[in-house]
Design a protein around this motif. Sequence first.
Motif, PDB file in Angstrom:
ATOM      1  N   VAL A 125       0.860  -1.177   0.000  1.00  0.00           N
ATOM      2  CA  VAL A 125       0.000   0.000   0.000  1.00  0.00           C
ATOM      3  C   VAL A 125       0.898   1.229   0.000  1.00  0.00           C
ATOM      4  O   VAL A 125       1.856   1.303   0.782  1.00  0.00           O
ATOM      5  N   ALA A 126       0.630   2.178  -0.874  1.00  0.00           N
ATOM      6  CA  ALA A 126       1.422   3.413  -0.908  1.00  0.00           C
ATOM      7  C   ALA A 126       1.063   4.269   0.304  1.00  0.00           C
ATOM      8  O   ALA A 126      -0.071   4.728   0.445  1.00  0.00           O
ATOM      9  N   LEU A 127       2.023   4.484   1.186  1.00  0.00           N
ATOM     10  CA  LEU A 127       1.808   5.281   2.387  1.00  0.00           C
ATOM     11  C   LEU A 127       2.392   6.677   2.200  1.00  0.00           C
ATOM     12  O   LEU A 127       3.497   6.814   1.672  1.00  0.00           O
ATOM     13  N   PRO A 128       1.694   7.713   2.631  1.00  0.00           N
ATOM     14  CA  PRO A 128       2.292   9.054   2.576  1.00  0.00           C
ATOM     15  C   PRO A 128       3.453   9.150   3.558  1.00  0.00           C
ATOM     16  O   PRO A 128       3.461   8.500   4.619  1.00  0.00           O
ATOM     17  N   LYS A 129       4.468   9.963   3.208  1.00  0.00           N
ATOM     18  CA  LYS A 129       5.628  10.100   4.088  1.00  0.00           C
ATOM     19  C   LYS A 129       5.248  10.678   5.443  1.00  0.00           C
ATOM     20  O   LYS A 129       5.900  10.407   6.450  1.00  0.00           O
TER      21      LYS A 129
ATOM     22  N   TRP B 288      -5.911   9.286   3.884  1.00  0.00           N
ATOM     23  CA  TRP B 288      -6.458   8.833   2.599  1.00  0.00           C
ATOM     24  C   TRP B 288      -5.355   8.118   1.843  1.00  0.00           C
ATOM     25  O   TRP B 288      -4.262   8.659   1.652  1.00  0.00           O
ATOM     26  N   LEU B 289      -5.626   6.873   1.440  1.00  0.00           N
ATOM     27  CA  LEU B 289      -4.658   6.076   0.701  1.00  0.00           C
ATOM     28  C   LEU B 289      -5.221   5.806  -0.687  1.00  0.00           C
ATOM     29  O   LEU B 289      -6.393   5.424  -0.814  1.00  0.00           O
ATOM     30  N   PRO B 290      -4.427   6.004  -1.719  1.00  0.00           N
ATOM     31  CA  PRO B 290      -4.965   5.970  -3.086  1.00  0.00           C
ATOM     32  C   PRO B 290      -5.617   4.657  -3.473  1.00  0.00           C
ATOM     33  O   PRO B 290      -6.580   4.652  -4.228  1.00  0.00           O
ATOM     34  N   SER B 291      -5.115   3.544  -2.975  1.00  0.00           N
ATOM     35  CA  SER B 291      -5.679   2.256  -3.382  1.00  0.00           C
ATOM     36  C   SER B 291      -6.813   1.794  -2.475  1.00  0.00           C
ATOM     37  O   SER B 291      -7.514   0.834  -2.798  1.00  0.00           O
TER      38      SER B 291
ATOM     39  N   LEU C 137      -7.241   0.639   9.062  1.00  0.00           N
ATOM     40  CA  LEU C 137      -8.663   0.310   9.041  1.00  0.00           C
ATOM     41  C   LEU C 137      -9.315   1.079   7.901  1.00  0.00           C
ATOM     42  O   LEU C 137      -9.225   2.321   7.847  1.00  0.00           O
ATOM     43  N   VAL C 138      -9.951   0.381   6.982  1.00  0.00           N
ATOM     44  CA  VAL C 138     -10.592   1.025   5.840  1.00  0.00           C
ATOM     45  C   VAL C 138     -11.969   1.536   6.250  1.00  0.00           C
ATOM     46  O   VAL C 138     -12.786   0.790   6.797  1.00  0.00           O
ATOM     47  N   ASP C 139     -12.238   2.808   6.000  1.00  0.00           N
ATOM     48  CA  ASP C 139     -13.511   3.430   6.343  1.00  0.00           C
ATOM     49  C   ASP C 139     -14.445   3.348   5.130  1.00  0.00           C
ATOM     50  O   ASP C 139     -14.454   4.225   4.277  1.00  0.00           O
TER      51      ASP C 139
ATOM     52  N   VAL D 242       1.054  11.437  -7.208  1.00  0.00           N
ATOM     53  CA  VAL D 242      -0.392  11.442  -7.402  1.00  0.00           C
ATOM     54  C   VAL D 242      -0.992  12.462  -6.450  1.00  0.00           C
ATOM     55  O   VAL D 242      -0.664  12.471  -5.257  1.00  0.00           O
ATOM     56  N   SER D 243      -1.848  13.319  -6.957  1.00  0.00           N
ATOM     57  CA  SER D 243      -2.477  14.338  -6.105  1.00  0.00           C
ATOM     58  C   SER D 243      -3.957  14.429  -6.410  1.00  0.00           C
ATOM     59  O   SER D 243      -4.422  14.093  -7.505  1.00  0.00           O
ATOM     60  N   GLY D 244      -4.700  14.902  -5.416  1.00  0.00           N
ATOM     61  CA  GLY D 244      -6.144  15.037  -5.540  1.00  0.00           C
ATOM     62  C   GLY D 244      -6.708  15.788  -4.364  1.00  0.00           C
ATOM     63  O   GLY D 244      -5.960  16.415  -3.593  1.00  0.00           O
ATOM     64  N   PRO D 245      -8.009  15.739  -4.148  1.00  0.00           N
ATOM     65  CA  PRO D 245      -8.632  16.503  -3.071  1.00  0.00           C
ATOM     66  C   PRO D 245      -8.118  16.156  -1.678  1.00  0.00           C
ATOM     67  O   PRO D 245      -8.136  17.000  -0.776  1.00  0.00           O
ATOM     68  N   ALA D 246      -7.645  14.927  -1.493  1.00  0.00           N
ATOM     69  CA  ALA D 246      -7.206  14.509  -0.156  1.00  0.00           C
ATOM     70  C   ALA D 246      -5.716  14.711   0.076  1.00  0.00           C
ATOM     71  O   ALA D 246      -5.198  14.347   1.120  1.00  0.00           O
ATOM     72  N   GLY D 247      -5.005  15.290  -0.892  1.00  0.00           N
ATOM     73  CA  GLY D 247      -3.566  15.491  -0.722  1.00  0.00           C
ATOM     74  C   GLY D 247      -2.787  14.796  -1.822  1.00  0.00           C
ATOM     75  O   GLY D 247      -3.329  14.462  -2.880  1.00  0.00           O
ATOM     76  N   SER D 248      -1.509  14.547  -1.572  1.00  0.00           N
ATOM     77  CA  SER D 248      -0.654  13.934  -2.589  1.00  0.00           C
ATOM     78  C   SER D 248       0.288  12.929  -1.952  1.00  0.00           C
ATOM     79  O   SER D 248       0.536  12.960  -0.738  1.00  0.00           O
ATOM     80  N   TRP D 249       0.816  12.038  -2.790  1.00  0.00           N
ATOM     81  CA  TRP D 249       1.817  11.082  -2.354  1.00  0.00           C
ATOM     82  C   TRP D 249       2.725  10.778  -3.525  1.00  0.00           C
ATOM     83  O   TRP D 249       2.373  10.966  -4.684  1.00  0.00           O
TER      84      TRP D 249
END
Length: 428
Positions: free
Chosen positions: A266-270, A278-281, A297-299, A324-331
């Motif tokens: 899973v791609a984790l933000p730094k 928010w995780l992209p996958s 825990l997935v909401d 990757v960036s979007g409304p919830a931030g970037s990673w």
Amino acid sequence: MNEDSTLDLARLSAMDVTFASRLLKGVRAATLSGRRPQVMPRPEIGESWERMLRGGVDPDRDVRSGLLSVDEVEERRQSSPLLPVLPMLREALVSVAEAAQHIMVISDADGRILWREGHPGVLRRGDRLGFEVGALWAEDVVGTNGVGTPLVTRRPVQVFSAEHFVRSHHAWTCAGAPITDPRDGRLLGVVDVSGPLETMHPATLSWVKSVALLAEARLRERHVGGLERLRAVAAPVLARIGGRALAVDRHGWTAAVTGMPLLDRVALPKSLAEGSCWLPSLGACKATPLPGGWLILVDDAAEPLTATHVRLDLSRPRRWSVEVSGPAGSWTHELSPRHAELLFLLARHREGRSAAGLAEDLFGDPARTVTVRAEMSRVRRYLGGLLAHRPYRFLEDTEVEVHLPDDPLALLPHSTAPAVHSARTPGP
């Protein structure tokens, strides 16, 4: 030798050292003057020389930035992913290198020398050459060499005498092999054995390559062991959870899941911290620290958020990434060589490419679809819903931005893919 013949390592090693050195100096002189030499350099050396000529590296003078300070070297050593395998590298290389009048050198992925051990006399000669701890030996700084060139090609390379692009290195022979992260192919550094040119031996390259592969195997063992320990800690926690959840290590590699299919990573933000994220996958999640990793825990009740922008950075010579960036931030995710090739091809073909088309692009063989599908499956695991398949493509509402090197010939220099080669030398 016949006119227009090409050198290889076996022929070089069979020659008298003085004769081989003189021959290579003639080959280099002809190349620098723009003439076609009667004896062609080995392909990996000729390709490196071409990069040096395009990049303006001075063939007669070694120019490089200053040494890192003692504190900077120590900081890089402690954060180096090669630190856990340093004892093994020493055991496998140092004693033999010292007896053969060689030294062992280990660099990071930038080409900075972090460790250097071996024959005392050769160490002193290395000091005079600037081949010392804290020095930068990237290929685009000091020319063709056993540290910098494997960082570019991502393949083991032996460099003898005047195969070094810069004149001051001609008294040396060196053999270096890259060490990559066995989990994702990320470049970690180079292990190199160097010495006076009269100590050249054709088996040195195989020896260094074998040790690099052994280091990667040890890193893989450590990874598996860490996941097993995390799995033991997480198992009773996951057993009490009714929804989707997973335990991952600090780098996002999955140890255990519940309520969902197993993901490799899973791609984790730094900046991941305890609480909502928010995780992209996966979408909206809650993160809780565990010994050696995280409980995610997935909401499923949260409103889905879609990424809208992808920035593919292929401009740097040794490290490629996708942001990757979007409304919830970037990673940001660092790319392996194969994934850098695949995403570059998909960015060029927004209409999409079939598995057979990508196999043709990568290997010149449309039948190699199994390899393509396996790699694309791995790519989709961290790019989440940004990629569609049948054909493989970026979604239409996703903005894709590609950053390429200033010099088209410097695009993914490790790659032998026909489509990448074509992109380096576009037609009219």
